[in-house]
Motif scaffolding. Structure first.
Motif, mmCIF file in Angstrom:
data_model
loop_
_atom_site.group_PDB
_atom_site.id
_atom_site.type_symbol
_atom_site.label_atom_id
_atom_site.label_comp_id
_atom_site.label_asym_id
_atom_site.label_seq_id
_atom_site.Cartn_x
_atom_site.Cartn_y
_atom_site.Cartn_z
ATOM 1 N N VAL A 137 0.696 -1.179 0.009
ATOM 2 C CA VAL A 137 0.092 -0.037 -0.175
ATOM 3 C C VAL A 137 1.105 1.159 0.088
ATOM 4 C CG1 VAL A 137 -1.774 1.263 1.340
ATOM 5 C CG2 VAL A 137 -1.923 -1.025 1.451
ATOM 6 N N THR A 138 0.591 2.036 -0.899
ATOM 7 C CA THR A 138 1.692 3.378 -1.200
ATOM 8 C C THR A 138 0.984 4.563 -0.761
ATOM 9 O OG1 THR A 138 1.039 3.404 -3.562
ATOM 10 C CG2 THR A 138 2.857 2.122 -2.866
ATOM 11 N N ALA A 139 -0.477 4.584 -0.591
ATOM 12 C CA ALA A 139 -1.222 5.635 -0.370
ATOM 13 C C ALA A 139 -2.469 5.500 0.159
ATOM 14 C CB ALA A 139 -1.147 6.773 -1.426
ATOM 15 N N ALA A 188 -13.581 1.143 5.419
ATOM 16 C CA ALA A 188 -12.734 1.530 6.546
ATOM 17 C C ALA A 188 -10.990 0.870 6.208
ATOM 18 C CB ALA A 188 -13.131 0.970 7.745
ATOM 19 N N VAL A 189 -10.228 1.578 6.758
ATOM 20 C CA VAL A 189 -8.918 1.032 6.486
ATOM 21 C C VAL A 189 -8.039 0.761 7.979
ATOM 22 C CG1 VAL A 189 -6.644 1.623 5.806
ATOM 23 C CG2 VAL A 189 -8.590 2.252 4.224
ATOM 24 N N ILE A 190 -7.768 -0.292 8.178
ATOM 25 C CA ILE A 190 -7.064 -0.874 9.197
ATOM 26 C C ILE A 190 -5.502 -0.875 9.010
ATOM 27 C CG2 ILE A 190 -6.574 -2.304 11.286
ATOM 28 C CD1 ILE A 190 -9.521 -3.203 10.713
ATOM 29 N N ASP A 191 -4.713 0.057 9.492
ATOM 30 C CA ASP A 191 -3.375 0.072 9.319
ATOM 31 C C ASP A 191 -2.410 -0.568 10.305
ATOM 32 O OD1 ASP A 191 -0.429 0.302 8.595
ATOM 33 O OD2 ASP A 191 -0.544 2.696 8.577
ATOM 34 N N VAL A 212 22.818 -1.182 15.990
ATOM 35 C CA VAL A 212 22.092 0.015 16.648
ATOM 36 C C VAL A 212 20.353 -0.460 16.844
ATOM 37 C CG1 VAL A 212 20.655 2.319 15.913
ATOM 38 C CG2 VAL A 212 23.028 1.834 15.133
ATOM 39 N N ALA A 213 20.306 -0.664 18.058
ATOM 40 C CA ALA A 213 19.110 -1.281 18.637
ATOM 41 C C ALA A 213 18.176 -0.215 19.575
ATOM 42 C CB ALA A 213 19.233 -2.490 19.674
ATOM 43 N N THR A 214 17.810 1.010 18.905
ATOM 44 C CA THR A 214 17.458 2.082 19.592
ATOM 45 C C THR A 214 15.858 2.255 19.294
ATOM 46 O OG1 THR A 214 18.083 3.356 17.539
ATOM 47 C CG2 THR A 214 19.622 3.473 19.508
ATOM 48 N N GLY A 215 15.215 1.271 18.846
ATOM 49 C CA GLY A 215 13.773 1.172 18.719
ATOM 50 C C GLY A 215 13.339 1.584 17.176
ATOM 51 N N PHE A 216 12.139 1.757 17.018
ATOM 52 C CA PHE A 216 11.487 1.864 15.880
ATOM 53 C C PHE A 216 10.665 3.148 15.759
ATOM 54 C CE2 PHE A 216 12.560 -2.414 16.606
ATOM 55 C CZ PHE A 216 13.058 -2.791 15.426
ATOM 56 N N ARG A 217 10.150 3.683 14.459
ATOM 57 C CA ARG A 217 9.084 4.725 14.363
ATOM 58 C C ARG A 217 8.086 4.318 13.275
ATOM 59 N NH1 ARG A 217 13.051 9.593 12.359
ATOM 60 N NH2 ARG A 217 14.276 8.777 14.321
ATOM 61 N N PRO A 218 7.261 5.112 13.367
ATOM 62 C CA PRO A 218 6.091 4.795 12.222
ATOM 63 C C PRO A 218 6.353 5.363 10.910
ATOM 64 C CG PRO A 218 5.063 6.437 13.825
ATOM 65 C CD PRO A 218 6.642 5.978 14.317
ATOM 66 N N ASN A 219 6.163 4.867 10.056
ATOM 67 C CA ASN A 219 5.902 5.559 8.561
ATOM 68 C C ASN A 219 4.579 6.100 8.271
ATOM 69 O OD1 ASN A 219 6.034 6.499 6.101
ATOM 70 N ND2 ASN A 219 6.660 4.463 5.149
ATOM 71 N N LEU A 220 4.378 7.553 8.550
ATOM 72 C CA LEU A 220 3.202 7.764 8.429
ATOM 73 C C LEU A 220 2.795 8.363 6.898
ATOM 74 C CD1 LEU A 220 2.668 9.510 11.866
ATOM 75 C CD2 LEU A 220 1.577 7.510 11.167
ATOM 76 N N GLN A 221 3.733 8.219 6.074
ATOM 77 C CA GLN A 221 3.826 8.834 4.703
ATOM 78 C C GLN A 221 2.540 8.594 4.014
ATOM 79 O OE1 GLN A 221 7.470 8.783 2.791
ATOM 80 N NE2 GLN A 221 6.765 9.934 0.753
ATOM 81 N N LEU A 222 2.339 7.106 4.039
ATOM 82 C CA LEU A 222 1.110 6.621 3.073
ATOM 83 C C LEU A 222 -0.055 7.243 3.618
ATOM 84 C CD1 LEU A 222 -0.501 4.167 4.626
ATOM 85 C CD2 LEU A 222 1.803 3.237 4.554
ATOM 86 N N LEU A 223 -0.251 8.010 4.887
ATOM 87 C CA LEU A 223 -1.561 8.254 5.310
ATOM 88 C C LEU A 223 -1.833 9.918 5.078
ATOM 89 C CD1 LEU A 223 -1.892 6.009 8.479
ATOM 90 C CD2 LEU A 223 -2.812 5.544 6.270
ATOM 91 N N GLY A 224 -0.533 10.316 4.371
ATOM 92 C CA GLY A 224 -0.484 11.794 4.462
ATOM 93 C C GLY A 224 -1.548 12.505 4.046
ATOM 94 N N GLU A 225 -2.578 12.012 3.136
ATOM 95 C CA GLU A 225 -3.796 12.722 2.626
ATOM 96 C C GLU A 225 -5.002 12.424 3.428
ATOM 97 O OE1 GLU A 225 -3.888 14.948 0.201
ATOM 98 O OE2 GLU A 225 -1.709 14.785 0.211
ATOM 99 N N LEU A 226 -4.736 11.795 4.650
ATOM 100 C CA LEU A 226 -5.881 11.653 5.587
ATOM 101 C C LEU A 226 -5.710 12.741 6.737
ATOM 102 C CD1 LEU A 226 -6.320 7.833 5.998
ATOM 103 C CD2 LEU A 226 -7.654 9.370 4.328
#
Length: 437
Positions: A111-113, A149-152, A299-313
């Motif tokens: 899913v890209t967008a 509906a969309v469940i990410d 490097v084991a410093t955790g992760f972050r969400p990629n919110l780019q694909l939801l940028g038009e919401l």
């Protein structure tokens, strides 16, 4: 076609994504699951060598188990602790192969967008009644899918945090990428030769780091260093014997013993700003001072969400945690140092654009602690709400183990003041595998 006839699109075929599909099917809905990888649980396959610190009873969704049981599937012993590979082989992949799931599961489909049909993020008129539009890039090219509906549930494993203390790559970090691994390399298996007999620095203060450390010290001739931001080993190493998740507590105790035996060189109060690549090795700088040269860095410093694909919401995202605004106060690591998180569901996961939900590990944004069963409760509540069953959606059906890290042995530490408040049923700071941040 009315919106009620449209499918529910689920992004990601990990444990939480497939649990969402199982709950949707149980309520007569039509889920479509899109997985970027070539199999369900693609990210799990990358840490399949890691033992989880939550037993099977916390790793199997109840609705998914019903689907499996109808085929004669036998649940693993609830008290045993699976590896990531065992989680795949004995639960997730059999679930994905069920005909009712398989016919709705699209692999190698990213899913890209996600947007609204005919409405970008600025347009208000008609927005509420517009269906979601999901763009998918798959084996046959791109296509647009409409959804009610969309469940990410796409997770965060593909977007690890940087080594730099300021949230961006440290100076020189990108140039040194050939000698830096992020996340959970298989130190004892496929990556053994990379670290055997080398000088290795592990950066990070969570269970990902713990697993790397305990595996590295087993390699002959490997010199192991560990860099953490804080001063308090008690806080980092956790509840020990008081932890209701015994494997998690034992892991912290093992790291403490290795430190006491001198098998790990500890660097505290580290804030990395730069890494130099020299003929002698990699030199990490903290507060303007160099650490000893090393050959490899994990490097084991955790992760972050990629919110780019939801940028038009239209999302309500907390600027600090990058979780939903209503969930953020419950999981903010600045306030919840040992996971004082109460049960939550559809209300905390909702956004201004109704019908979009971020669940699972990604729902916690950058907050570092998450238990798989929390994701199962999230999707149970979300699907119940989408079905109009608001009594079920708002009913708490989750009981989590306590972490034990707030025991009296740590009461003198300033950091635990909020942690030692009265316990709630959901007080647990648990990652999915023993190795997830």
């Amino acid at each position: 076609m009315s919106q009620s006839d449209l499918p529910i699109v689920i992004i990601g075929a990990g444990p939480v994504g497939l649990a969402a599909a199982a709950h949707a099917l149980a309520r007569g809905m039509n889920p479509l699951i899109f997985e970027a990888g070539g199999q369900a649980g693609e990210s799990i396959s990358q840490w399949g060598h890691v033992s989880m610190f939550s037993p099977w009873e916390y790793n199997v969704d109840k609705e998914a188990a019903k689907l499996l049981a109808a085929t004669g599937w036998q649940a693993p012993d609830s008290d045993t602790y699976p590896t990531g590979r065992e989680l795949l082989d004995h639960y997730l992949l059999p679930l994905a192969e069920l005909p009712v799931i398989k016919e709705r599961l699209h692999l190698n489909s990213r899913v890209t967008a996600v947007t609204k049909v005919g409405a970008d993020v600025q347009k208000t008129k008609g927005r509420e009644s517009a269906a979601f539009l999901v763009r998918v890039k798959g084996p046959k090219g791109e296509q647009d899918i409409q959804a009610r509906a969309v469940i990410d549930a796409s997770g965060t494993y593909e977007t690890p945090n940087w080594m730099g203390a300021s949230g961006i790559p440290a100076l020189g970090e990108l140039n040194a990428k050939a000698h830096i691994a992020y996340g959970l390399p298989d130190v004892s298996g496929s990556a053994r030769d990379r670290y055997l007999g080398r000088r290795v620095l592990v950066v990070g203060g969570g269970h990902s780091a713990f697993n790397a450390l305990q595996d590295l010290v087993q390699l002959p001739g490997t010199q192991v260093s560990w860099a953490i931001r804080g001063h308090s080993l008690d806080k980092i190493l956790g509840g020990g014997a008081n932890d209701k998740l015994a494997e998690r507590g034992s892991l912290g105790l093992r790291i403490r013993a290795l430190l006491e035996q001198g098998k790990i060189s500890l660097h505290q109060d580290i804030s990395i700003s730069q890494v130099d690549t020299t003929e002698q090795g990699l030199v990490v700088h903290s507060h303007g001072q160099p650490l000893p040269e090393v050959d490899e860095i994990i490097v084991a410093t955790g992760f972050r969400p990629n919110l780019q694909l939801l940028g038009e919401l239209r999302l309500a995202i907390d600027p600090a945690t990058q979780s939903s605004v209503q969930l953020a106060p419950l999981i903010d690591p600045n306030e919840h140092s040992c996971g004082t998180v109460r049960p939550h569901g559809i209300d905390e996961l909702s956004h201004p654009d109704a019908g979009i939900f971020i669940v699972g590990m990604k729902s916690y944004g950058r907050a570092p602690t998450f238990l798989m069963i929390t994701g199962y409760e999230q999707v149970r509540s979300v699907i119940a709400g989408l079905a109009g069953d608001w009594d079920a959606a708002r009913r708490v059906e989750l009981e989590l183990p306590e972490t034990g890290v707030c025991s009296l042995q740590f009461e003198t530490q300033e950091e635990t003041s909020s942690c030692c408040a009265p316990m709630t049923p959901a007080q647990a700071s648990c990652c999915t595998p023993a190795s997830r941040t």
